[in-house]
Design a protein around this motif. Structure first.
Motif, PDB file in Angstrom:
ATOM      1  N   LEU A 160      67.416 -27.688  33.985  1.00  0.00           N
ATOM      2  CA  LEU A 160      68.345 -28.305  34.223  1.00  0.00           C
ATOM      3  C   LEU A 160      69.511 -27.783  34.345  1.00  0.00           C
ATOM      4  O   LEU A 160      69.494 -26.939  34.735  1.00  0.00           O
ATOM      5  CB  LEU A 160      68.317 -29.141  32.624  1.00  0.00           C
ATOM      6  N   LYS A 161      70.355 -28.644  34.949  1.00  0.00           N
ATOM      7  CA  LYS A 161      71.496 -28.104  35.672  1.00  0.00           C
ATOM      8  C   LYS A 161      72.463 -28.878  35.676  1.00  0.00           C
ATOM      9  O   LYS A 161      72.550 -30.129  34.916  1.00  0.00           O
ATOM     10  CB  LYS A 161      71.217 -27.541  36.792  1.00  0.00           C
ATOM     11  N   GLY A 162      73.839 -28.783  35.811  1.00  0.00           N
ATOM     12  CA  GLY A 162      75.415 -29.247  36.095  1.00  0.00           C
ATOM     13  C   GLY A 162      75.651 -28.892  34.740  1.00  0.00           C
ATOM     14  O   GLY A 162      75.581 -27.817  34.784  1.00  0.00           O
ATOM     15  N   GLN A 163      76.600 -29.976  34.991  1.00  0.00           N
ATOM     16  CA  GLN A 163      77.997 -29.658  33.678  1.00  0.00           C
ATOM     17  C   GLN A 163      77.693 -31.034  32.296  1.00  0.00           C
ATOM     18  O   GLN A 163      77.245 -31.650  32.937  1.00  0.00           O
ATOM     19  CB  GLN A 163      79.644 -29.682  34.607  1.00  0.00           C
ATOM     20  N   LEU A 164      77.333 -29.739  31.526  1.00  0.00           N
ATOM     21  CA  LEU A 164      77.655 -30.254  30.272  1.00  0.00           C
ATOM     22  C   LEU A 164      79.335 -31.275  29.560  1.00  0.00           C
ATOM     23  O   LEU A 164      80.346 -30.595  30.235  1.00  0.00           O
ATOM     24  CB  LEU A 164      77.613 -29.529  28.937  1.00  0.00           C
ATOM     25  N   PRO A 165      79.009 -32.752  30.033  1.00  0.00           N
ATOM     26  CA  PRO A 165      80.187 -33.485  29.329  1.00  0.00           C
ATOM     27  C   PRO A 165      81.222 -32.970  28.453  1.00  0.00           C
ATOM     28  O   PRO A 165      81.129 -32.359  27.739  1.00  0.00           O
ATOM     29  CB  PRO A 165      80.058 -35.117  29.102  1.00  0.00           C
ATOM     30  N   ASN A 166      82.595 -33.219  28.513  1.00  0.00           N
ATOM     31  CA  ASN A 166      83.280 -33.116  27.311  1.00  0.00           C
ATOM     32  C   ASN A 166      83.409 -32.998  26.098  1.00  0.00           C
ATOM     33  O   ASN A 166      84.294 -33.303  24.916  1.00  0.00           O
ATOM     34  CB  ASN A 166      84.376 -31.791  27.499  1.00  0.00           C
ATOM     35  N   ASN A 167      82.580 -34.783  25.957  1.00  0.00           N
ATOM     36  CA  ASN A 167      82.659 -35.668  24.582  1.00  0.00           C
ATOM     37  C   ASN A 167      81.867 -35.575  24.310  1.00  0.00           C
ATOM     38  O   ASN A 167      81.186 -37.126  24.241  1.00  0.00           O
ATOM     39  CB  ASN A 167      83.617 -36.634  25.425  1.00  0.00           C
ATOM     40  N   ILE A 168      80.689 -35.367  24.359  1.00  0.00           N
ATOM     41  CA  ILE A 168      79.515 -34.971  23.068  1.00  0.00           C
ATOM     42  C   ILE A 168      80.102 -35.197  21.648  1.00  0.00           C
ATOM     43  O   ILE A 168      80.977 -34.297  21.128  1.00  0.00           O
ATOM     44  CB  ILE A 168      78.149 -33.512  23.392  1.00  0.00           C
ATOM     45  N   LYS A 169      79.484 -36.487  21.196  1.00  0.00           N
ATOM     46  CA  LYS A 169      80.016 -36.953  19.582  1.00  0.00           C
ATOM     47  C   LYS A 169      78.960 -36.668  19.265  1.00  0.00           C
ATOM     48  O   LYS A 169      77.494 -37.338  19.695  1.00  0.00           O
ATOM     49  CB  LYS A 169      80.987 -38.104  19.234  1.00  0.00           C
ATOM     50  N   GLY A 170      78.872 -37.475  17.655  1.00  0.00           N
ATOM     51  CA  GLY A 170      77.843 -37.860  16.578  1.00  0.00           C
ATOM     52  C   GLY A 170      77.173 -36.857  15.526  1.00  0.00           C
ATOM     53  O   GLY A 170      78.069 -35.874  15.549  1.00  0.00           O
ATOM     54  N   THR A 171      76.224 -36.861  15.823  1.00  0.00           N
ATOM     55  CA  THR A 171      76.071 -36.322  14.249  1.00  0.00           C
ATOM     56  C   THR A 171      75.079 -34.957  14.956  1.00  0.00           C
ATOM     57  O   THR A 171      74.454 -34.513  14.056  1.00  0.00           O
ATOM     58  CB  THR A 171      74.483 -37.092  13.485  1.00  0.00           C
ATOM     59  N   LEU A 172      74.892 -35.141  16.106  1.00  0.00           N
ATOM     60  CA  LEU A 172      73.639 -33.634  16.295  1.00  0.00           C
ATOM     61  C   LEU A 172      74.795 -33.086  15.939  1.00  0.00           C
ATOM     62  O   LEU A 172      75.412 -31.908  16.162  1.00  0.00           O
ATOM     63  CB  LEU A 172      74.073 -34.033  17.338  1.00  0.00           C
ATOM     64  N   LEU A 173      74.019 -31.824  15.685  1.00  0.00           N
ATOM     65  CA  LEU A 173      73.731 -30.714  15.268  1.00  0.00           C
ATOM     66  C   LEU A 173      73.585 -29.620  15.900  1.00  0.00           C
ATOM     67  O   LEU A 173      73.780 -28.202  15.958  1.00  0.00           O
ATOM     68  CB  LEU A 173      73.399 -29.926  13.772  1.00  0.00           C
ATOM     69  N   GLU A 174      72.435 -29.174  16.369  1.00  0.00           N
ATOM     70  CA  GLU A 174      71.295 -28.298  17.421  1.00  0.00           C
ATOM     71  C   GLU A 174      71.355 -29.320  18.842  1.00  0.00           C
ATOM     72  O   GLU A 174      70.648 -30.200  19.297  1.00  0.00           O
ATOM     73  CB  GLU A 174      70.214 -27.929  17.358  1.00  0.00           C
ATOM     74  N   LEU A 175      71.820 -28.718  20.145  1.00  0.00           N
ATOM     75  CA  LEU A 175      71.052 -28.686  21.226  1.00  0.00           C
ATOM     76  C   LEU A 175      71.215 -27.140  21.467  1.00  0.00           C
ATOM     77  O   LEU A 175      71.783 -26.677  22.425  1.00  0.00           O
ATOM     78  CB  LEU A 175      72.869 -29.066  21.989  1.00  0.00           C
ATOM     79  N   TYR A 176      70.068 -27.977  23.112  1.00  0.00           N
ATOM     80  CA  TYR A 176      69.222 -25.715  22.946  1.00  0.00           C
ATOM     81  C   TYR A 176      68.625 -26.823  24.025  1.00  0.00           C
ATOM     82  O   TYR A 176      68.248 -27.240  24.772  1.00  0.00           O
ATOM     83  CB  TYR A 176      67.852 -26.323  22.201  1.00  0.00           C
ATOM     84  N   LEU A 177      69.295 -25.734  25.590  1.00  0.00           N
ATOM     85  CA  LEU A 177      69.518 -25.459  26.679  1.00  0.00           C
ATOM     86  C   LEU A 177      68.740 -24.431  27.158  1.00  0.00           C
ATOM     87  O   LEU A 177      69.435 -24.377  28.461  1.00  0.00           O
ATOM     88  CB  LEU A 177      71.030 -26.288  27.076  1.00  0.00           C
ATOM     89  N   ASP A 178      68.604 -23.433  26.448  1.00  0.00           N
ATOM     90  CA  ASP A 178      68.489 -22.203  27.047  1.00  0.00           C
ATOM     91  C   ASP A 178      67.370 -22.570  28.128  1.00  0.00           C
ATOM     92  O   ASP A 178      66.499 -23.045  28.360  1.00  0.00           O
ATOM     93  CB  ASP A 178      67.330 -21.014  25.622  1.00  0.00           C
ATOM     94  N   HIS A 179      67.138 -21.009  29.116  1.00  0.00           N
ATOM     95  CA  HIS A 179      66.525 -21.374  30.321  1.00  0.00           C
ATOM     96  C   HIS A 179      66.468 -22.246  30.925  1.00  0.00           C
ATOM     97  O   HIS A 179      65.113 -23.068  30.956  1.00  0.00           O
ATOM     98  CB  HIS A 179      64.603 -20.201  29.107  1.00  0.00           C
ATOM     99  N   ASN A 180      67.238 -22.447  30.803  1.00  0.00           N
ATOM    100  CA  ASN A 180      67.030 -23.755  32.621  1.00  0.00           C
ATOM    101  C   ASN A 180      68.132 -22.959  33.635  1.00  0.00           C
ATOM    102  O   ASN A 180      68.327 -22.114  33.481  1.00  0.00           O
ATOM    103  CB  ASN A 180      68.130 -24.607  31.428  1.00  0.00           C
ATOM    104  N   ASP A 181      68.775 -23.580  34.233  1.00  0.00           N
ATOM    105  CA  ASP A 181      69.533 -23.218  35.279  1.00  0.00           C
ATOM    106  C   ASP A 181      71.474 -23.820  35.298  1.00  0.00           C
ATOM    107  O   ASP A 181      72.023 -24.012  36.647  1.00  0.00           O
ATOM    108  CB  ASP A 181      69.157 -24.264  36.614  1.00  0.00           C
TER     109      ASP A 181
END
Length: 186
Positions: free
Chosen positions: A95-116
């Motif tokens: 996976l690649k690109g830019q993460l948006p700066n408007n992630i909201k909600g109840t999400l506690l963990e976002l794992y994007l390790d070992h990508n591009d």
């Protein structure tokens, strides 16, 4: 290969797929499975982009799609995740690109390790209270380079968080002014 027919299994609550025997793209019809509570796709040869709608399924609380061949950017619904979603693990893909700066909600963990990925979204450290996202974004072993802004570098809490979320990076990548020791990565 998963068939588009999977979208007809409307009562399906858990989708578990494991092993290299699965390949091809994820069917877009998965986003029709409104009763899904958990998705776990691990160690497969499934490739391509993550279909829109999967992250906003109304009952899903955990999504794991790791150690696959997924590529491209996160679907746009990362900014409108399901109200029950607390964990997304998309580590060890392409996976690649830019993460948006408007992630909201109840999400506690976002794992994007070992990508591009090539950039960490600093605002998730410096503006946590304003953004409405209180979770953690883990992005070690990506292709992040550059200079850590002084505002983060001189704030013990923020530099500690950045170290936790991004260190180490893939070999040849990393922050030029990182106060932590460089690690020889593969």
């Amino acid at each position: 290969m998963l068939s588009e027919e999977i979208g007809k299994l409307t009562g399906l609550r858990v989708l578990l797929i494991d092993g290299k025997g699965f390949e091809g793209a994820l069917p877009t019809s998965i986003s029709n499975l409104k009763n899904l509570e958990e998705i776990s796709i691990v160690g497969t040869s499934i490739m391509g982009q993550i279909p829109e709608g999967i992250l906003s399924l109304p009952k899903v609380w955990r999504i794991i799609m790791s150690e696959c061949e997924l590529s491209g950017e996160l679907p746009k619904d990362i900014t409108e995740t399901a109200p029950s979603l607390v964990r997304i693990d998309l580590s060890r893909n392409h996976l690649k690109g830019q993460l948006p700066n408007n992630i909201k909600g109840t999400l506690l963990e976002l794992y994007l390790d070992h990508n591009d990925y090539t950039k960490f979204p600093y605002e998730y450290i410096t503006q946590r209270d304003i953004l409405g996202f209180k979770g953690d974004i883990y992005m070690d072993h990506n292709k992040i380079t550059g200079i850590i802004p002084d505002s983060i570098l001189h704030n013990p809490k923020w530099i500690g968080d950045l170290n936790l979320y991004t260190n180490p990076q893939k070999k040849g990548y990393g922050y030029a002014n990182a106060p932590w020791p460089k690690i020889n990565n593969n």
